[in-house]
Design a protein around this motif. Structure first.
Motif, PDB file in Angstrom:
ATOM      1  N   GLN A  88     -11.848 -10.319  -2.781  1.00 44.36           N
ATOM      2  CA  GLN A  88     -12.937 -11.209  -3.193  1.00 44.36           C
ATOM      3  C   GLN A  88     -13.933 -10.478  -4.098  1.00 44.36           C
ATOM      4  O   GLN A  88     -14.426 -11.057  -5.069  1.00 44.36           O
ATOM      5  CB  GLN A  88     -13.655 -11.764  -1.967  1.00 44.36           C
ATOM      6  N   ALA A  92     -14.722 -11.488  -8.037  1.00 46.84           N
ATOM      7  CA  ALA A  92     -16.072 -11.714  -8.555  1.00 46.84           C
ATOM      8  C   ALA A  92     -16.358 -10.806  -9.740  1.00 46.84           C
ATOM      9  O   ALA A  92     -16.881 -11.247 -10.774  1.00 46.84           O
ATOM     10  CB  ALA A  92     -17.100 -11.485  -7.445  1.00 46.84           C
ATOM     11  N   LYS A 133     -21.161 -21.392 -11.494  1.00 45.65           N
ATOM     12  CA  LYS A 133     -20.145 -21.089 -10.481  1.00 45.65           C
ATOM     13  C   LYS A 133     -20.508 -19.826  -9.703  1.00 45.65           C
ATOM     14  O   LYS A 133     -20.324 -19.766  -8.473  1.00 45.65           O
ATOM     15  CB  LYS A 133     -18.774 -20.953 -11.142  1.00 45.65           C
ATOM     16  N   LEU A 137     -21.394 -19.372  -5.729  1.00 40.66           N
ATOM     17  CA  LEU A 137     -20.703 -18.362  -4.926  1.00 40.66           C
ATOM     18  C   LEU A 137     -21.700 -17.554  -4.096  1.00 40.66           C
ATOM     19  O   LEU A 137     -21.486 -17.304  -2.906  1.00 40.66           O
ATOM     20  CB  LEU A 137     -19.902 -17.429  -5.836  1.00 40.66           C
ATOM     21  N   ASN A 141     -22.258 -17.430   0.026  1.00 44.12           N
ATOM     22  CA  ASN A 141     -22.095 -16.162   0.738  1.00 44.12           C
ATOM     23  C   ASN A 141     -23.427 -15.559   1.208  1.00 44.12           C
ATOM     24  O   ASN A 141     -23.555 -14.342   1.325  1.00 44.12           O
ATOM     25  CB  ASN A 141     -21.343 -15.172  -0.137  1.00 44.12           C
TER      26      ASN A 141
END
Length: 204
Positions: A88, A92, A133, A137, A141
């Motif tokens: 992840q 990113a 986006k 994200l 998180n």
């Protein structure tokens, strides 16, 4: 004893800044070797694959900014807790790199008419697309890019966004509160705040 560490990059923030952030955060003393853009053609042949930044740490030489940041992230406990979290972070960072490359492509475009077209696309399409986006994200998180906790990807974003701000001449996070909060969080870490207060003033 701190490792013997040298970072070689342009006299700019660019993709060298996330590395500087991580080195400072980890209290790794380093020699910040900078050179003017005009000197690059003569230096380029002596670098691996003709690119910088280069990091030499304890006699070992590394290149590729994301690989260097990933290496430092692991050393500093800022990598994923498992393979999925690590993936992840990589996703990113690769996405941020996609955006950064579009910004760089616009900046270095030599033909003025084409450059203006690229600027319009960048400001009206590319930046909004990626920033919305990425902002979502970070919200998802809990204020970070991945897993609700600090990672090397957060340092990568904060460092690279400084460069992108300089290119477009405004804060790219201004309409994206979650990204703005993340950037502020990184910049206010004591070691990063100290670095920013003393780093050379550059246009990129």
């Amino acid at each position: 004893m701190s490792p013997t560490c040298k970072l070689t990059y342009f006299d700019a923030m660019g993709i060298g800044e996330p590395i500087r952030f991580l080195l400072c955060y980890g209290k790794i003393q380093f020699e910040d070797i900078r050179f003017d853009f005009e000197k690059w053609p003569s230096m380029k042949p002596s670098t691996p694959y003709g690119k910088v930044p280069l990091l030499e740490i304890d006699g070992k030489k590394m290149h590729q900014s994301a690989a260097i940041c990933r290496y430092l992230g692991k050393k500093l406990g800022l990598a994923g807790a498992n393979d999925w979290e690590s993936a992840q972070i990589d996703m990113a960072v690769d996405t941020i790199t996609d955006l950064r490359l579009k910004v760089t492509e616009y900046y270095w475009e030599p033909e003025e008419t084409t450059k203006q077209k690229k600027k319009e696309t960048l400001l009206n399409e590319t930046l909004p697309f990626y920033m919305e986006k990425l902002d979502a994200l970070v919200k998802e998180n809990g204020g970070y890019l991945v897993a609700g906790k600090l990672s090397w990807g957060d340092f990568f974003f904060a460092g690279v966004s400084d460069y992108m701000d300089c290119v477009v001449q405004f804060d790219i996070t201004k309409d994206h509160p979650n990204l703005a909060a993340l950037k502020k969080k990184i910049r206010e870490l004591p070691a990063i705040k100290e670095w920013i207060s003393k780093r050379p003033k550059t246009t990129l």
